[in-house]
Write a protein that holds these residues in place. Structure first.
Motif, mmCIF file in Angstrom:
data_model
loop_
_atom_site.group_PDB
_atom_site.id
_atom_site.type_symbol
_atom_site.label_atom_id
_atom_site.label_comp_id
_atom_site.label_asym_id
_atom_site.label_seq_id
_atom_site.Cartn_x
_atom_site.Cartn_y
_atom_site.Cartn_z
ATOM 1 N N ALA A 1 3.328 0.285 -12.388
ATOM 2 C CA ALA A 1 3.551 -0.245 -11.491
ATOM 3 C C ALA A 1 2.931 0.376 -9.797
ATOM 4 N N THR A 2 1.434 1.295 -10.446
ATOM 5 C CA THR A 2 0.420 0.880 -9.819
ATOM 6 C C THR A 2 -0.615 0.042 -9.745
ATOM 7 N N GLU A 3 -0.775 -0.093 -10.862
ATOM 8 C CA GLU A 3 -2.409 -1.214 -11.135
ATOM 9 C C GLU A 3 -1.335 -2.803 -10.722
ATOM 10 N N ASN A 4 0.208 -2.126 -10.721
ATOM 11 C CA ASN A 4 0.258 -3.673 -10.650
ATOM 12 C C ASN A 4 -0.009 -4.206 -8.705
ATOM 13 N N ASN B 1 0.473 -1.036 0.100
ATOM 14 C CA ASN B 1 0.040 0.151 0.022
ATOM 15 C C ASN B 1 0.888 1.122 -0.141
ATOM 16 N N SER B 2 2.347 1.340 0.800
ATOM 17 C CA SER B 2 3.191 2.318 0.629
ATOM 18 C C SER B 2 3.745 2.333 -0.053
ATOM 19 N N THR B 3 4.037 1.566 -1.152
ATOM 20 C CA THR B 3 4.316 1.603 -2.540
ATOM 21 C C THR B 3 3.696 1.860 -2.985
ATOM 22 N N GLN B 4 2.554 1.470 -3.640
ATOM 23 C CA GLN B 4 1.473 2.259 -4.146
ATOM 24 C C GLN B 4 1.057 3.776 -4.286
ATOM 25 N N GLN B 5 1.074 4.308 -2.894
ATOM 26 C CA GLN B 5 1.297 5.292 -3.315
ATOM 27 C C GLN B 5 2.438 6.211 -3.209
#
Length: 294
Positions: free
Chosen positions: A255-258, A15-19
């Motif tokens: 990357a966000t989609e993944n 979740n942090s990576t997605q942000q």
């Protein structure tokens, strides 16, 4: 099977990576708009400048007297490789390095074996890649994108032009990404020096117009040739800059989609693990109650 705590930690991490990837995508999109506007404005100017040089030099031999038009036997080669300073932009840098290596292997393999191929790196990633491969790398202008301006690129072009005029290099080529759209970049390899004359169309009749040159034809050509070379390099850097932001925006969007897909999978795993733990506890309670009853 992973414990509930491990799955929760992974969910928090993803979740942090997605942000972060979302924020990087937004930053790249904002930079892309400015970079795209710059290259769209530059293209007509660069094209018209090249046409002016061809028109003025047509029918005259004055351009042949330029030190930047001297064709020599190719012994020493300079490749200007334009990459980015940072990663996280997909295959943007890898494609440029591969294209430059392909160009070296196909056209300058003998010079490379003799150590007579030098790299002028514009962008840290290209400098690092060719240094690992054992090439002599000029890193004077490696941080051009830190504060991109015409003056910085002009200094690089002038250094290259001076080296060519002194005979330090016999041919200079530029390898870079040309911006097409957000998702597409086209690898280009252009010869910068010596100047490549535009092909003459035999179907077009020569003009009989007598031009009046002010101050003089010699001075105009002497001014146009260096300016055209500087603009050629500046245009390549602007193309690469826009391509970099487009590639990073696309990479961060993917990357966000993944990350979203991975979060959904982890939540399913978490729910299954939690359900299995609850079921196990119920069975233990039932088993204990039956034991007490017996």
């Amino acid at each position: 099977m992973a414990s509930l705590k491990e799955v929760r930690n992974r969910i928090t991490s993803v979740n942090s990576t997605q942000q972060i990837t979302k924020a990087m995508k937004m930053v790249a999109a904002a930079k892309l708009r400015r970079a795209q506007d710059n290259i769209i404005q530059m293209r007509p100017y660069a094209r018209k400048l090249s046409e002016m040089l061809s028109t003025v030099a047509a029918g005259a031999e004055l351009a042949g007297d330029s030190p930047y038009n001297q064709v020599r036997s190719v012994e020493r080669v300079l490749l200007i490789v334009v990459t980015s300073d940072r990663g996280l932009c997909g295959a943007f840098n890898t494609n440029v390095v591969k294209a430059a290596m392909t160009r070296i292997n196909e056209a300058y393999s003998d010079q490379a074996r003799r150590g007579q191929v030098e790299i002028l790196a514009i962008g840290k990633k290209g400098a690092e890649a060719f240094a690992r491969r054992g090439f002599k790398v000029n890193t004077t202008f490696v941080e051009t994108f830190t504060k991109l301006s015409f003056n910085t690129v002009r200094a690089a072009a002038e250094e290259v032009m001076t080296a060519f005029a002194k005979g330090q290099f016999d041919v200079v080529e530029i390898v870079y990404n040309e911006f097409k759209n957000v998702a597409t970049q086209i690898i280009r390899a252009e010869q910068m020096l010596p100047i490549v004359s535009a092909p003459v169309d035999p179907t077009v009749k020569a003009s009989n117009v007598n031009y009046i040159f002010e101050p003089s034809e010699e001075e105009i050509i002497a001014e146009l040739i260096p300016k055209t070379l500087k603009i050629q390099l500046y245009k390549a850097v602007l193309e690469s800059n826009a391509s970099e932001h487009g590639a990073r925006m696309t990479a961060m969007d993917k990357a966000t989609e993944n990350a979203g897909d991975l979060l959904r999978e982890l939540k399913l795993v978490y729910n299954r693990t939690r359900q299995a733990a609850i079921t196990k506890e119920i069975l233990e309670i039932v088993g204990g109650a039956e034991a007490l009853a017996n």
